[in-house]
Design a protein around this motif. Structure first.
Motif, PDB file in Angstrom:
ATOM      1  N   GLY A 135       0.743  -1.046  -0.007  1.00 57.23           N
ATOM      2  CA  GLY A 135       0.273   0.124   0.056  1.00 57.23           C
ATOM      3  C   GLY A 135       1.223   1.374  -0.297  1.00 57.23           C
ATOM      4  N   MET A 136       2.101   1.386   0.399  1.00 54.18           N
ATOM      5  CA  MET A 136       2.884   2.646  -0.388  1.00 54.18           C
ATOM      6  C   MET A 136       2.999   2.782  -1.481  1.00 54.18           C
ATOM      7  N   GLU A 137       3.204   4.725  -0.952  1.00 52.87           N
ATOM      8  CA  GLU A 137       3.402   5.125  -2.853  1.00 52.87           C
ATOM      9  C   GLU A 137       5.144   4.826  -3.090  1.00 52.87           C
ATOM     10  N   ASP A 143      12.190   6.507  -0.337  1.00 51.77           N
ATOM     11  CA  ASP A 143      12.714   6.962   0.634  1.00 51.77           C
ATOM     12  C   ASP A 143      13.127   6.129   1.574  1.00 51.77           C
ATOM     13  N   LYS A 144      12.297   5.526   2.083  1.00 52.85           N
ATOM     14  CA  LYS A 144      11.852   4.301   2.613  1.00 52.85           C
ATOM     15  C   LYS A 144      13.568   3.425   2.331  1.00 52.85           C
ATOM     16  N   ARG A 148      15.877   8.316   1.326  1.00 52.71           N
ATOM     17  CA  ARG A 148      15.832   9.762   1.169  1.00 52.71           C
ATOM     18  C   ARG A 148      14.953  10.688   1.355  1.00 52.71           C
ATOM     19  N   THR A 149      14.529  11.957   0.963  1.00 58.89           N
ATOM     20  CA  THR A 149      13.399  12.568   0.856  1.00 58.89           C
ATOM     21  C   THR A 149      12.673  12.660   0.243  1.00 58.89           C
TER      22      THR A 149
END
Length: 189
Positions: A135-137, A143-144, A148-149
């Protein structure tokens, strides 16, 4: 005696306005690059926040294309005085147990012409596949996993996975150039 300044012929031409259905700087830059590379005209490219009306992480060609079309169409409704409207939507799909990433481009003009194209696809690492499947984009998963950001507004997955050799902007620009073919070859479309 002062002589009146001659107007530059380029200044006399009206710049055409292109609205991108997103404020994402990568999408705006790739649109600027595609239009300025393919046309011998001057363009002003602006981003506009509009709703794609699809899930935050579209899955499959139909949902991803629909998101791109909805972005272009919503931009046209919100800013009808522009000359072109662009929708870009990134998506993922499953190929067996693996997951691929891609994006759809839709370009509308103030006539009835519509340009459409899809980027190349590339396979995602299993760790990204797992996070997105849960379910994560994809941008959040990038990023995870890669510490990263806001990578979706810079290199994105394609930039990270190619060590910056293929930027997200370049990746999108090629497909945008293909979506502009009907505007370059009007007599055939």
């Amino acid at each position: 005696m002062a002589f009146p300044k001659r107007r530059n012929l380029q200044e006399q031409k009206r710049q055409k306005l292109v609205i991108v259905g997103s404020k994402n700087p990568v999408k705006i830059k790739s649109t600027e690059n595609a239009f300025s590379t393919l046309f011998d005209e001057s363009f002003i490219v602006q981003g506009l926040n509009v709703d794609s009306e699809v899930s935050p992480q579209p899955k499959g060609d139909v949902e991803t294309y629909t998101g791109a079309y909805n972005r272009a169409f919503a931009s046209k409704n919100a800013f009808p005085e522009a000359d072109f409207w662009v929708g870009i939507e990134g998506g993922v799909d499953n190929v067996g147990e693996q997951m691929v990433s891609f994006a759809w481009m839709v370009v509308l003009n103030n006539e009835t012409t519509i340009g459409k194209a899809k980027t190349a696809t590339f396979f995602l690492p299993e760790a990204l596949n797992k996070m997105v499947s849960e379910g994560m984009e994809l941008g959040e998963a990038d990023d995870k996993l890669f510490n990263r950001t806001n990578s979706k507004e810079s290199g994105g997955a394609v930039g990270i996975l190619t060590n910056g050799v293929i930027s997200r902007s370049d990746y999108y620009q090629q497909a945008l150039s293909l979506a502009l073919i009907p505007f370059l070859q009007k007599e055939h479309y």
